[in-house]
Scaffold this motif. Structure first.
Motif, PDB file in Angstrom:
ATOM      1  N   UNK A 151       0.571  -1.488   0.475  1.00 26.90           N
ATOM      2  CA  UNK A 151       0.312   0.089  -0.036  1.00 26.90           C
ATOM      3  C   UNK A 151       1.182   1.478   0.100  1.00 26.90           C
ATOM      4  N   UNK A 152       0.438   2.236  -0.672  1.00 23.27           N
ATOM      5  CA  UNK A 152       1.303   3.849  -0.855  1.00 23.27           C
ATOM      6  C   UNK A 152      -0.156   4.471  -0.123  1.00 23.27           C
ATOM      7  N   UNK A 153       0.263   5.281   1.565  1.00 26.68           N
ATOM      8  CA  UNK A 153      -0.039   5.904   1.992  1.00 26.68           C
ATOM      9  C   UNK A 153      -0.459   7.065   1.536  1.00 26.68           C
ATOM     10  N   UNK A 154      -1.340   8.447   2.332  1.00 25.72           N
ATOM     11  CA  UNK A 154      -1.271   9.511   1.477  1.00 25.72           C
ATOM     12  C   UNK A 154      -0.501   9.979   2.663  1.00 25.72           C
ATOM     13  N   UNK A 155       0.056   9.674   3.778  1.00 27.91           N
ATOM     14  CA  UNK A 155       1.141  10.309   4.292  1.00 27.91           C
ATOM     15  C   UNK A 155       2.232  10.311   3.941  1.00 27.91           C
ATOM     16  N   UNK A 156       2.368   9.399   3.056  1.00 24.33           N
ATOM     17  CA  UNK A 156       3.726   9.051   2.398  1.00 24.33           C
ATOM     18  C   UNK A 156       4.435  10.485   1.248  1.00 24.33           C
ATOM     19  N   UNK A 157       3.834  11.585   1.529  1.00 23.29           N
ATOM     20  CA  UNK A 157       3.865  12.548   0.598  1.00 23.29           C
ATOM     21  C   UNK A 157       4.445  13.803   1.480  1.00 23.29           C
ATOM     22  N   UNK A 158       3.866  13.724   2.600  1.00 25.91           N
ATOM     23  CA  UNK A 158       4.230  14.637   4.229  1.00 25.91           C
ATOM     24  C   UNK A 158       5.258  14.848   4.486  1.00 25.91           C
ATOM     25  N   UNK A 159       6.111  15.229   4.171  1.00 24.69           N
ATOM     26  CA  UNK A 159       7.577  15.255   4.451  1.00 24.69           C
ATOM     27  C   UNK A 159       8.658  14.978   3.445  1.00 24.69           C
ATOM     28  N   UNK A 160       8.512  14.465   2.080  1.00 26.32           N
ATOM     29  CA  UNK A 160       9.065  15.255   0.816  1.00 26.32           C
ATOM     30  C   UNK A 160       9.148  16.711   0.074  1.00 26.32           C
ATOM     31  N   UNK A 161       9.469  17.503   0.502  1.00 30.38           N
ATOM     32  CA  UNK A 161       9.288  18.494   0.676  1.00 30.38           C
ATOM     33  C   UNK A 161      10.065  19.009  -0.746  1.00 30.38           C
ATOM     34  N   UNK A 162      11.313  18.200  -1.130  1.00 33.11           N
ATOM     35  CA  UNK A 162      12.156  18.477  -1.984  1.00 33.11           C
ATOM     36  C   UNK A 162      12.434  17.685  -2.910  1.00 33.11           C
ATOM     37  N   UNK A 163      11.092  16.583  -2.840  1.00 30.91           N
ATOM     38  CA  UNK A 163      11.090  15.031  -3.747  1.00 30.91           C
ATOM     39  C   UNK A 163      11.355  16.267  -4.997  1.00 30.91           C
ATOM     40  N   UNK A 164      11.290  15.659  -6.328  1.00 29.48           N
ATOM     41  CA  UNK A 164      11.851  15.677  -7.493  1.00 29.48           C
ATOM     42  C   UNK A 164      10.934  14.885  -8.604  1.00 29.48           C
ATOM     43  N   UNK A 165      11.265  13.676  -8.713  1.00 30.35           N
ATOM     44  CA  UNK A 165      11.741  12.402  -9.887  1.00 30.35           C
ATOM     45  C   UNK A 165      10.699  11.896  -8.628  1.00 30.35           C
ATOM     46  N   UNK A 166      10.001  10.871  -8.705  1.00 35.37           N
ATOM     47  CA  UNK A 166       9.554   9.542  -7.985  1.00 35.37           C
ATOM     48  C   UNK A 166       9.264   9.209  -9.191  1.00 35.37           C
ATOM     49  N   UNK A 167       9.610   7.247  -9.214  1.00 34.73           N
ATOM     50  CA  UNK A 167       9.807   6.436 -10.264  1.00 34.73           C
ATOM     51  C   UNK A 167       9.536   5.091  -9.209  1.00 34.73           C
ATOM     52  N   UNK A 168       7.870   4.457  -9.832  1.00 30.31           N
ATOM     53  CA  UNK A 168       8.217   3.454  -9.413  1.00 30.31           C
ATOM     54  C   UNK A 168       8.468   2.396 -10.696  1.00 30.31           C
ATOM     55  N   UNK A 169       9.074   1.685 -10.626  1.00 30.90           N
ATOM     56  CA  UNK A 169       9.229   0.115 -11.822  1.00 30.90           C
ATOM     57  C   UNK A 169       8.249  -0.624 -10.767  1.00 30.90           C
ATOM     58  N   UNK A 170       7.205  -1.794 -12.142  1.00 33.67           N
ATOM     59  CA  UNK A 170       6.830  -2.174 -12.023  1.00 33.67           C
ATOM     60  C   UNK A 170       5.704  -2.370 -10.282  1.00 33.67           C
ATOM     61  N   UNK A 171       4.858  -1.645 -10.292  1.00 33.99           N
ATOM     62  CA  UNK A 171       4.449  -0.983  -8.886  1.00 33.99           C
ATOM     63  C   UNK A 171       4.022  -1.738  -8.985  1.00 33.99           C
ATOM     64  N   UNK A 172       3.333  -2.636  -7.364  1.00 32.79           N
ATOM     65  CA  UNK A 172       2.525  -3.501  -7.286  1.00 32.79           C
ATOM     66  C   UNK A 172       1.570  -3.131  -5.883  1.00 32.79           C
TER      67      UNK A 172
END
Length: 441
Positions: A151-172
């Motif tokens: 599972x990928x919960x919404x809180x996952x993005x809370x602290x990624x204030x500097x994130x530029x690139x997010x790659x999901x390879x074979x997301x399950x």
């Protein structure tokens, strides 16, 4: 392949930045506090076991800035928690590392405030949530190739204030409304470029609209967008996004309103629910962040330990899809003979857990029988002990290391060991015997 033996003779700290590459099935060190290790800033280790004695060797490279570690998913479990001491890390790559076996997986990446690049390649992980990456304030690039479904919960993005690139390879992902936010966020977040890659030898990008998910039966893989449109209403998705942003005041107003409405018809529901019509033996109230212990320790010892075989109700498994969550909680709680509350710090911070506790307490006061058990999964300082309704005898003590797990029924409170490595069997077993004695048969 023979174990590698590397002799480090110098006690002088090098002023130059050193690069060290190691490869072997087992790479083990002695005298790990030598200054040489503190001079290494670039480390590449390809080893099933990377040890100092029986400990993970990585923590002794205190100055390392880039660390590439390849293990095997079948490797013997070694505690990787000490990796959070590598506070100078700027790039971390983990390959074939099974984080599912880590008892403290949620804190492995803490303190890594300088980390800019994180790559999890062919790893396993329970879920992606905010507590896992709370210190990733500098993270710019995140690559995820996870072998298992998660599972990928919404809180996952809370602290990624500097994130530029997010790659999901074979997301399950699982087919769950908890994951429904991802499509909306990925399309609407201009700061982050979200890349989806296929699992082929030569991966290619694909659109978010083509993302699939794993259904509850473990076989079907429907289109995730169509699944969320059919099962997750706009109001539910909006509520998830709304709740996690911290607007707790409006949330509590909703909870109070719902509670007042439900209390009016509770008595009638309980009178009509006779012993023979219970669907579950135990309704388990717990925080999603404690779910790993529930699945790995509690379920096997309560549902598979019989006879008698107890039937547990878990929100992640037994709630009806598309049904209002408050209605799900209320119906499941009153269709269960007992309510078991697994209290932790996460539990006390959860609004939904608070609602479940209030409903269970209200039912207890009306029915006046032993239907509520409180289990303290950890010591919680600064909180008052639970109020016992009868509790005329002192706690029954079962020897075991601290922290303790406290079970409070309405007659005889019981103190047993918490979910530490040495007690993961005896604690659920004692809980099983208590529930059986109280009528779960």
């Amino acid at each position: 392949m023979r174990p590698m033996q590397l002799t480090i003779g110098s006690n002088i700290t090098s002023k130059q930045n050193l690069s060290l590459q190691l490869k072997g099935q087992t790479v083990s060190f002695e005298d790990c506090d030598r200054p040489f290790f503190q001079s290494v800033t670039h480390l590449h280790a390809d080893a099933e076991e990377f040890l100092c004695g029986s400990e993970f060797m990585g923590k002794y490279f205190t100055s390392v800035e880039t660390f590439d570690y390849r293990s095997k998913l079948t490797a013997k479990r070694v505690d990787l928690t000490s990796m959070n001491q590598l506070i100078h890390l700027r790039k971390l790559t983990l390959r074939q590392v099974d984080l599912l076996t880590q008892r403290s997986a949620d804190i492995i990446f803490h303190n890594l405030t300088k980390l800019e690049v994180l790559e999890l390649d062919n790893c396993r992980i329970y879920s992606l949530e905010g507590s896992l990456i709370k210190d990733f304030k500098s993270l710019k690039t995140l690559y995820l190739h996870v072998e298992n479904t998660y599972n990928v919960f919404y809180s996952f993005t809370e602290h990624l204030s500097s994130l530029k690139y997010l790659t999901f390879d074979n997301l399950q992902m699982f087919c769950s409304c908890d994951n429904a936010w991802l499509i909306t966020w990925a399309k609407g977040c201009r700061q982050v470029e979200v890349i989806m890659l296929t699992p082929y030898t030569h991966p290619v990008m694909y659109a978010l609209e083509d993302l699939t998910c794993l259904s509850d039966n473990g076989l079907d893989t429907p289109n995730f967008v169509k699944y969320t449109e059919a099962n997750c209403t706009t109001e539910e998705l909006g509520f998830v996004l709304f709740a996690v942003t911290g607007l707790g005041v409006l949330f509590f107003m909703l909870v109070v309103l719902v509670l007042n409405i439900t209390l009016g018809w509770q008595s009638e529901v309980m009178r009509s629910n006779t012993r023979g019509r219970y669907h579950y033996d135990v309704f388990v109230s717990y925080s999603g962040k404690d779910e790993r212990w529930v699945v790995e320790e509690l379920l096997p010892n309560l549902e598979q330990r019989g006879p008698p075989f107890l039937r547990l109700c878990l929100h992640s498994r037994d709630f009806q899809l598309g049904k209002d969550i408050v209605e799900n909680i209320t119906d499941s709680l009153y269709r269960s003979r007992h309510t078991l509350c697994l209290v932790s710090r996460h539990y006390l911070r959860s609004n939904w857990c608070s609602l479940e506790m209030k409903l269970a307490t209200s039912r207890l006061q009306v029915e006046q029988r032993d239907i509520l058990l409180l289990v303290f999964l950890e010591k919680i300082h600064g909180t008052k002990p639970p109020v016992m309704i009868h509790g005329t005898k002192p706690p029954v003590m079962v020897p075991g290391p601290e922290p303790a797990m406290r079970i409070h029924g309405t007659k005889h409170p019981v103190l047993i060991r918490g979910p530490e490595p040495a007690s993961t069997v005896s604690s659920p077993e004692l809980l099983f015997s208590i529930l059986v004695r109280q009528g779960c048969d």
